[in-house]
Scaffold this active site. Structure first.
Site, PDB file in Angstrom:
ATOM      1  N   PHE A 128     -19.992 -78.628  68.905  1.00  0.00           N
ATOM      2  CA  PHE A 128     -20.556 -79.015  70.205  1.00  0.00           C
ATOM      3  C   PHE A 128     -20.054 -80.402  70.644  1.00  0.00           C
ATOM      4  O   PHE A 128     -19.406 -80.546  71.693  1.00  0.00           O
ATOM      5  CB  PHE A 128     -22.091 -78.971  70.087  1.00  0.00           C
TER       6      PHE A 128
ATOM      7  N   LEU B 210     -14.156 -73.856  61.353  1.00  0.00           N
ATOM      8  CA  LEU B 210     -14.831 -72.838  62.169  1.00  0.00           C
ATOM      9  C   LEU B 210     -16.045 -72.217  61.459  1.00  0.00           C
ATOM     10  O   LEU B 210     -16.480 -71.128  61.818  1.00  0.00           O
ATOM     11  CB  LEU B 210     -13.859 -71.749  62.629  1.00  0.00           C
TER      12      LEU B 210
ATOM     13  N   GLN C  56     -21.854 -80.168  57.756  1.00  0.00           N
ATOM     14  CA  GLN C  56     -22.921 -79.193  57.755  1.00  0.00           C
ATOM     15  C   GLN C  56     -24.004 -79.905  58.554  1.00  0.00           C
ATOM     16  O   GLN C  56     -24.517 -80.938  58.113  1.00  0.00           O
ATOM     17  CB  GLN C  56     -23.328 -78.917  56.295  1.00  0.00           C
TER      18      GLN C  56
ATOM     19  N   TYR D 159     -30.321 -82.886  54.406  1.00  0.00           N
ATOM     20  CA  TYR D 159     -29.286 -83.240  55.391  1.00  0.00           C
ATOM     21  C   TYR D 159     -29.279 -84.762  55.602  1.00  0.00           C
ATOM     22  O   TYR D 159     -28.223 -85.411  55.553  1.00  0.00           O
ATOM     23  CB  TYR D 159     -29.565 -82.497  56.708  1.00  0.00           C
TER      24      TYR D 159
ATOM     25  N   VAL E 243     -33.956 -77.164  70.353  1.00  0.00           N
ATOM     26  CA  VAL E 243     -35.145 -76.687  71.056  1.00  0.00           C
ATOM     27  C   VAL E 243     -34.847 -76.173  72.478  1.00  0.00           C
ATOM     28  O   VAL E 243     -35.394 -75.159  72.915  1.00  0.00           O
ATOM     29  CB  VAL E 243     -36.237 -77.797  71.061  1.00  0.00           C
TER      30      VAL E 243
HETATM   31  N1  LIG Z   1     -25.908 -82.648  67.816  1.00  0.00           N
HETATM   32  C1  LIG Z   1     -26.767 -83.569  67.425  1.00  0.00           C
HETATM   33  O1  LIG Z   1     -27.817 -83.732  68.016  1.00  0.00           O
HETATM   34  C2  LIG Z   1     -26.456 -84.463  66.243  1.00  0.00           C
HETATM   35  C3  LIG Z   1     -27.428 -85.393  65.848  1.00  0.00           C
HETATM   36  C4  LIG Z   1     -27.148 -86.209  64.773  1.00  0.00           C
HETATM   37  C5  LIG Z   1     -25.935 -86.149  64.129  1.00  0.00           C
HETATM   38  N2  LIG Z   1     -25.018 -85.231  64.529  1.00  0.00           N
HETATM   39  C6  LIG Z   1     -23.755 -85.169  63.798  1.00  0.00           C
HETATM   40  O2  LIG Z   1     -22.691 -85.152  64.738  1.00  0.00           O
HETATM   41  C7  LIG Z   1     -21.640 -84.308  64.263  1.00  0.00           C
HETATM   42  C8  LIG Z   1     -21.329 -83.226  65.286  1.00  0.00           C
HETATM   43  O3  LIG Z   1     -22.524 -82.489  65.527  1.00  0.00           O
HETATM   44  P1  LIG Z   1     -22.518 -81.139  66.367  1.00  0.00           P
HETATM   45  O4  LIG Z   1     -23.851 -81.031  66.992  1.00  0.00           O
HETATM   46  O5  LIG Z   1     -21.307 -81.062  67.189  1.00  0.00           O
HETATM   47  O6  LIG Z   1     -22.465 -80.088  65.182  1.00  0.00           O
HETATM   48  P2  LIG Z   1     -21.583 -78.762  65.049  1.00  0.00           P
HETATM   49  O7  LIG Z   1     -22.130 -78.024  63.877  1.00  0.00           O
HETATM   50  O8  LIG Z   1     -21.507 -78.072  66.358  1.00  0.00           O
HETATM   51  O9  LIG Z   1     -20.150 -79.358  64.697  1.00  0.00           O
HETATM   52  C9  LIG Z   1     -19.730 -79.631  63.383  1.00  0.00           C
HETATM   53  C10 LIG Z   1     -18.392 -78.954  63.190  1.00  0.00           C
HETATM   54  O10 LIG Z   1     -17.930 -79.209  61.853  1.00  0.00           O
HETATM   55  C11 LIG Z   1     -17.282 -78.026  61.408  1.00  0.00           C
HETATM   56  N3  LIG Z   1     -17.264 -78.038  59.944  1.00  0.00           N
HETATM   57  C12 LIG Z   1     -18.274 -77.794  59.085  1.00  0.00           C
HETATM   58  N4  LIG Z   1     -17.844 -77.889  57.816  1.00  0.00           N
HETATM   59  C13 LIG Z   1     -16.530 -78.197  57.869  1.00  0.00           C
HETATM   60  C14 LIG Z   1     -15.530 -78.406  56.894  1.00  0.00           C
HETATM   61  N5  LIG Z   1     -15.821 -78.335  55.582  1.00  0.00           N
HETATM   62  N6  LIG Z   1     -14.283 -78.703  57.291  1.00  0.00           N
HETATM   63  C15 LIG Z   1     -13.966 -78.763  58.615  1.00  0.00           C
HETATM   64  N7  LIG Z   1     -14.878 -78.553  59.594  1.00  0.00           N
HETATM   65  C16 LIG Z   1     -16.142 -78.281  59.225  1.00  0.00           C
HETATM   66  C17 LIG Z   1     -18.100 -76.885  61.973  1.00  0.00           C
HETATM   67  O11 LIG Z   1     -17.371 -75.669  62.025  1.00  0.00           O
HETATM   68  C18 LIG Z   1     -18.461 -77.422  63.348  1.00  0.00           C
HETATM   69  O12 LIG Z   1     -17.539 -77.016  64.318  1.00  0.00           O
HETATM   70  C19 LIG Z   1     -22.101 -83.769  62.920  1.00  0.00           C
HETATM   71  O13 LIG Z   1     -21.592 -84.599  61.904  1.00  0.00           O
HETATM   72  C20 LIG Z   1     -23.604 -83.899  62.985  1.00  0.00           C
HETATM   73  O14 LIG Z   1     -24.166 -84.009  61.697  1.00  0.00           O
HETATM   74  C21 LIG Z   1     -25.248 -84.380  65.564  1.00  0.00           C
END
Ligand SMILES: NC(=O)c1ccc[n+]([C@@H]2O[C@H](COP(=O)([O-])OP(=O)(O)OC[C@H]3O[C@@H](n4cnc5c(N)ncnc54)[C@H](O)[C@@H]3O)[C@@H](O)[C@H]2O)c1
Length: 308
Positions: free
Chosen positions: A14, A36, A81, A145, A184
């Site tokens: 995302f 992916l 993750q 996490y 949510v």
């Molecule tokens: N969206 C939020 O509200 C939020 C809040 C706090 C932190 N984050 C952090 O921001 C980052 C992006 O979040 P997001 O919402 O886009 O999550 P997301 O799950 O949509 O994106 C994470 C991406 O990492 C990829 N991925 C997972 N394991 C992998 C691996 N071993 N090698 C390569 N790619 C891998 C997944 O396929 C996914 O496309 C993450 O690190 C997440 O922990 C997000």
């Protein structure tokens, strides 16, 4: 410094998708890596640019990180993750991706001299000792996490402390907006589209959290690269908190529905932090501020959902 070639790990996710798009609009050369596992093919195929290279790969494999980072002067490390419940169900896997993947990124970045912006999370604070929560609040995660991200942050600080390598940690609150198919808002809109007469809410509905619109979050990432101080952590939130009940009401108004609402009660899920609100003074002092209100952001999110 002018960063010309930039790696985005987790680029099919995302936030990764929006970040790649923004960097391409800034005329950067961008490489994305994603396995992916949670990313979407359309988050790659919707980007058409000769300046974008996508590599399907796993950040747990150092050789694949090296291949993707070759020639880059900066890296946004987002691959993770990213789910609290998934981490509870499979904590070794969560640790492997979130910590070992981060160590591979940090070591490779250090070897080639690339600045790192790491996507950490507000869950590192656990149930915060202080609301709004400043960055120097104790890190006491209550989820696996949160624990793996806290460990990864510790390695970021250590890489800076030991080698003076430039690393910036961003502690993201709940990011939302188009292409976010979890959380949510997506859950409510999806359920109400299927059946507008009822809505089951996880937990009590009193959970009160900080939500940040994706465009504002992306601006924070860019600023962190350009101006973020090495070895520092910055909160990325709106500085405002809304209850799940308030969000539900806003969504009912948007969708023009009046469902019967039921609550599962208790905690929404194991490890959930039920009250969050960022102190965003530190990032504001760098020249950033959130610009999209929750009402406005929800409207944009719903418009995307309808078009989808
Ligand atoms: N969206 C939020 O509200 C939020 C809040 C706090 C932190 N984050 C952090 O921001 C980052 C992006 O979040 P997001 O919402 O886009 O999550 P997301 O799950 O949509 O994106 C994470 C991406 O990492 C990829 N991925 C997972 N394991 C992998 C691996 N071993 N090698 C390569 N790619 C891998 C997944 O396929 C996914 O496309 C993450 O690190 C997440 O922990 C997000």
């Amino acid at each position: 410094m002018n960063y010309d070639k930039i790696l985005v790990t987790g680029s099919a996710g995302f936030i990764g998708h929006h970040l790649v798009k923004e960097l391409l609009e800034m005329e950067k050369e961008v490489v994305g890596i994603d396995d992916l596992s949670n990313g979407k093919q359309k988050n790659i195929t919707d980007i058409e640019s000769k300046n974008y290279t996508f590599i399907r790969g796993d950040v747990r494999k150092k050789s694949q990180v090296e291949e993707s980072m070759a020639g880059c002067d900066a890296v946004f490390h987002l691959a993770a993750q990213s789910s609290v419940p998934e981490a509870t169900n499979a904590l070794e896997k969560d640790l492997d991706i979130n910590l070992n993947g981060t160590i591979n990124v940090l070591q490779t970045a250090k070897e080639i001299g690339a600045k790192v912006v790491f996507a950490s999370t507000s869950t590192v604070y656990g149930t915060p000792k202080q609301i709004p929560t400043p960055e120097d609040t104790a890190l006491e995660p209550i989820s696996f996490y949160g624990a793996s991200k806290t460990s990864a942050e510790a390695y970021c600080f250590a890489m800076h402390g030991t080698h003076n390598h430039p690393i910036v940690n961003l502690r993201l609150y709940n990011a939302y907006g188009p292409r976010n198919e979890k959380g949510v808002m997506y859950d409510f809109v999806e359920k109400l589209t299927q059946d507008p007469s009822t809505l089951e809410v996880l937990g009590t509905g009193e959970q009160t959290k900080d939500y940040i619109y994706i465009k504002d979050a992306i601006d924070a990432f860019i600023l962190a690269l350009q101006r973020g101080e090495a070895g520092e952590a910055y909160n990325v939130g709106s500085g405002k908190a809304y209850s799940v009940k308030q969000i539900a009401k806003m969504i009912f108004d948007l969708m023009d529905v009046d469902p019967e609402v039921t609550y599962t009660g208790g905690k929404g899920w194991k490890g959930d932090v039920e009250t969050t609100k960022a102190d965003i003074t530190k990032l504001k002092n760098l020249g950033w501020k959130p610009t999209i209100s929750l009402k406005e952001g929800l409207k944009k999110f719903y418009r995307w959902y309808m078009e989808k």
